[in-house]
Scaffold this motif. Structure first.
Motif, PDB file in Angstrom:
ATOM      1  N   THR A 179       0.817  -1.212   0.000  1.00 26.45           N
ATOM      2  CA  THR A 179       0.000   0.000   0.000  1.00 26.45           C
ATOM      3  C   THR A 179       0.854   1.266   0.000  1.00 26.45           C
ATOM      4  O   THR A 179       0.620   2.166  -0.804  1.00 26.45           O
ATOM      5  CB  THR A 179      -0.961  -0.008   1.197  1.00 26.45           C
ATOM      6  N   ILE A 180       1.842   1.343   0.869  1.00 27.38           N
ATOM      7  CA  ILE A 180       2.644   2.577   0.971  1.00 27.38           C
ATOM      8  C   ILE A 180       3.738   2.634  -0.097  1.00 27.38           C
ATOM      9  O   ILE A 180       3.881   3.642  -0.779  1.00 27.38           O
ATOM     10  CB  ILE A 180       3.221   2.751   2.390  1.00 27.38           C
ATOM     11  N   LEU A 181       4.512   1.552  -0.270  1.00 23.47           N
ATOM     12  CA  LEU A 181       5.612   1.582  -1.240  1.00 23.47           C
ATOM     13  C   LEU A 181       5.183   1.200  -2.655  1.00 23.47           C
ATOM     14  O   LEU A 181       5.939   1.401  -3.601  1.00 23.47           O
ATOM     15  CB  LEU A 181       6.756   0.672  -0.786  1.00 23.47           C
ATOM     16  N   GLY A 182       4.000   0.642  -2.809  1.00 22.66           N
ATOM     17  CA  GLY A 182       3.491   0.334  -4.141  1.00 22.66           C
ATOM     18  C   GLY A 182       4.043  -0.925  -4.778  1.00 22.66           C
ATOM     19  O   GLY A 182       3.917  -1.121  -5.983  1.00 22.66           O
ATOM     20  N   MET A 183       4.651  -1.806  -3.990  1.00 26.42           N
ATOM     21  CA  MET A 183       5.109  -3.084  -4.528  1.00 26.42           C
ATOM     22  C   MET A 183       3.896  -3.990  -4.741  1.00 26.42           C
ATOM     23  O   MET A 183       2.902  -3.882  -4.029  1.00 26.42           O
ATOM     24  CB  MET A 183       6.104  -3.750  -3.573  1.00 26.42           C
ATOM     25  N   GLN A 184       3.990  -4.877  -5.698  1.00 31.30           N
ATOM     26  CA  GLN A 184       2.905  -5.804  -6.015  1.00 31.30           C
ATOM     27  C   GLN A 184       3.100  -7.087  -5.214  1.00 31.30           C
ATOM     28  O   GLN A 184       4.153  -7.717  -5.306  1.00 31.30           O
ATOM     29  CB  GLN A 184       2.930  -6.128  -7.517  1.00 31.30           C
ATOM     30  N   GLU A 185       2.108  -7.465  -4.408  1.00 33.07           N
ATOM     31  CA  GLU A 185       2.223  -8.736  -3.701  1.00 33.07           C
ATOM     32  C   GLU A 185       2.087  -9.868  -4.702  1.00 33.07           C
ATOM     33  O   GLU A 185       1.244  -9.823  -5.601  1.00 33.07           O
ATOM     34  CB  GLU A 185       1.164  -8.882  -2.614  1.00 33.07           C
ATOM     35  N   ILE A 186       2.949 -10.875  -4.564  1.00 30.21           N
ATOM     36  CA  ILE A 186       2.878 -12.066  -5.410  1.00 30.21           C
ATOM     37  C   ILE A 186       2.637 -13.271  -4.516  1.00 30.21           C
ATOM     38  O   ILE A 186       2.980 -13.267  -3.334  1.00 30.21           O
ATOM     39  CB  ILE A 186       4.152 -12.241  -6.264  1.00 30.21           C
ATOM     40  N   GLU A 187       2.041 -14.285  -5.105  1.00 31.45           N
ATOM     41  CA  GLU A 187       1.697 -15.476  -4.329  1.00 31.45           C
ATOM     42  C   GLU A 187       2.948 -16.296  -4.038  1.00 31.45           C
ATOM     43  O   GLU A 187       3.780 -16.525  -4.918  1.00 31.45           O
ATOM     44  CB  GLU A 187       0.686 -16.321  -5.112  1.00 31.45           C
ATOM     45  N   LYS A 188       3.044 -16.735  -2.795  1.00 33.94           N
ATOM     46  CA  LYS A 188       4.142 -17.624  -2.414  1.00 33.94           C
ATOM     47  C   LYS A 188       3.852 -19.017  -2.953  1.00 33.94           C
ATOM     48  O   LYS A 188       2.690 -19.397  -3.095  1.00 33.94           O
ATOM     49  CB  LYS A 188       4.252 -17.693  -0.884  1.00 33.94           C
TER      50      LYS A 188
END
Length: 120
Positions: free
Chosen positions: A29-38
């Motif tokens: 949310t803050i840094l804008g990285m995309q979460e990816i599935e483990k």
């Protein structure tokens, strides 16, 4: 030598158990990285993985957690001043560092106390 290291695949920082929501809030949310599935085989270990610019940052659970206050990943940023202002607006303490001539950078700490560096 018959080998050469090509590039960093990912960087891992540690977090205490049960803090995945705080990791998502900060890194996605803050840094804008995309979460990816483990991978399925690793999901039971907790933590969260993120991707940005073809690189990955993994937040791994460490039971005897101690934040990395000196060791840190460093990120080169497009929109450096915008990021700095965005972090300040979100209540993140930004520590400017001018100890290397000609290098504009600052440090922040993630919600778990891990040090992160951002460079212009």
């Amino acid at each position: 030598m018959g080998f050469s290291i090509l590039h960093i695949d990912h960087v891992q920082v540690a977090a205490p158990s049960g803090k995945e929501a705080a990791a998502r809030e900060f890194y996605a949310t803050i840094l804008g990285m995309q979460e990816i599935e483990k991978p399925e085989a690793l999901k039971g270990r907790g933590g969260a993985w993120f991707e940005f610019g073809g690189q990955q940052l993994h937040v791994g659970v460490e039971e005897a957690f101690s934040p990395a206050k000196k060791a840190h990943p460093a990120f080169r940023v497009a929109g450096y001043d915008e990021l700095k202002n965005h972090l300040l607006r979100n209540g993140i303490i930004v520590k400017k560092d001018d100890s290397i001539p000609g290098v504009e950078r600052f440090f922040v700490f993630d919600p778990f106390g891990n040090r992160l560096e951002f460079l212009k």
